[in-house]
Design an enzyme around this catalytic site. Structure first.
Site: not given
Ligand code: AMP
Length: 215
Positions: A14, A89, A128, A163, A174
C-alpha cells in the site's frame, strides 16, 4: 480527484502504491501506521504505550487511531484528494469514518482491495526495507524493488532498515488480525457500491496500472 481507501493484507505494498499516486497525481498519503510510528518516535507516554501493541501485531484502540486520523483529515491539504492507508481496519472504524467524513464535508469515493495470497504477502513482509532518511521503500526479495547496492538507499546512500513488526511470527498475528477484522470491510464497501478489487500478485507497476484504471 477521487478519495481512496486502501484495503489489503499487511505488506501488500500500500505504501509503494501510495508513493506512486503521490508522485503522479499529487495525492495526500495518510497512513495511520505512519502517524502511530511518529507518535512512538516522539517518545511520548502515549508512544511508549503504543510501541508494545504495534510490536505484537495487534490493533491499537479505535479511539486513539481515530483521534490521530481526525486531526490529519482536518488539515487543509486533505481537501486536494487523499489516500487512506491502514484505516479503517475494522467495521467499527468504517462507521466512524463515515461520520467523520460527513462532519468534515469530505467524500469517500473508492475502496480499493489489493487481493493477493498470504504466502506472497509474507514473502514481501520479510524482504521489506525502508530508508530512514527519505522513507523510500525497497524489497530485497523482489528484483524490481531491490536497492542497487545491498541494504543502501539508492538516493540517500544511508543504510536501509527493516520494521520491527516484519518478522514471521508477528506477520502471522497481523495476517490473522486482518482476516478477522479487516476483511469484513469488503462486504461493507461492496454494499456501498464503491469497492474495486485489484489483482496484487504481479509487479508494483502492474498493480499501479490497475489502480489508475479505477480512479
Ligand atoms: P501498518 O503500517 O498499517 O501496517 O500499521 C502498523 C501497526 O499500527 C498495526 O499492526 C497496528 O498495530 C497499528 N495500526 C495502524 N493502523 C491502525 C488502525 N487503523 N487501527 C488500529 N491499529 C492500527
Amino acid at each position: 480527484m477521487k478519495n481512496i481507501i486502501f484495503i489489503a493484507p499487511p505488506a501488500a505494498g500500500k505504501g509503494t502504491q501510495s508513493d506512486l499516486l503521490v508522485k503522479k497525481y499529487n495525492y495526500v498519503h495518510i497512513s495511520t501506521g505512519d502517524l502511530l510510528r511518529s507518535e512512538v518516535a516522539s517518545g511520548s507516554d502515549l508512544g511508549n504505550e503504543l510501541s508494545d501493541i504495534m510490536k505484537s501485531g495487534a490493533l491499537v484502540s479505535d479511539e486513539i487511531v481515530t483521534e490521530l486520523l481526525r486531526k490529519r483529515l482536518d488539515q487543509d491539504d486533505a481537501r486536494r484528494g487523499f489516500i487512506l492507508d491502514g484505516y479503517p481496519r475494522n467495521v467499527n472504524q468504517a462507521k466512524v469514518l463515515d461520520e467523520l467524513a460527513k462532519s468534515l464535508g469530505i467524500t469517500l469515493d473508492v475502496a480499493i482491495y489489493l487481493d493477493m495470497p498470504e504466502e506472497t504477502a509474507m514473502h514481501r513482509a520479510l524482504g521489506r526495507l525502508t530508508c530512514p532518511q527519505c522513507g523510500k521503500g525497497y524489497n530485497k526479495y523482489e528484483s524490481v524493488m531491490k536497492p542497487i547496492k545491498d541494504n543502501i538507499c539508492d538516493d540517500c546512500g544511508v543504510e536501509l532498515q527493516g520494521r520491527s513488526d516484519d518478522n514471521e511470527e508477528t506477520f502471522k498475528v497481523r495476517f490473522n488480525t486482518y482476516v478477522e477484522n479487516t476483511k469484513p470491510l469488503l462486504e461493507y464497501y461492496d454494499n456501498k457500491s464503491i469497492l474495486k478489487t485489484i489483482d496484487n500478485s504481479g509487479t508494483p507497476s502492474d498493480t499501479f496500472n490497475s489502480i489508475e484504471s479505477v480512479i
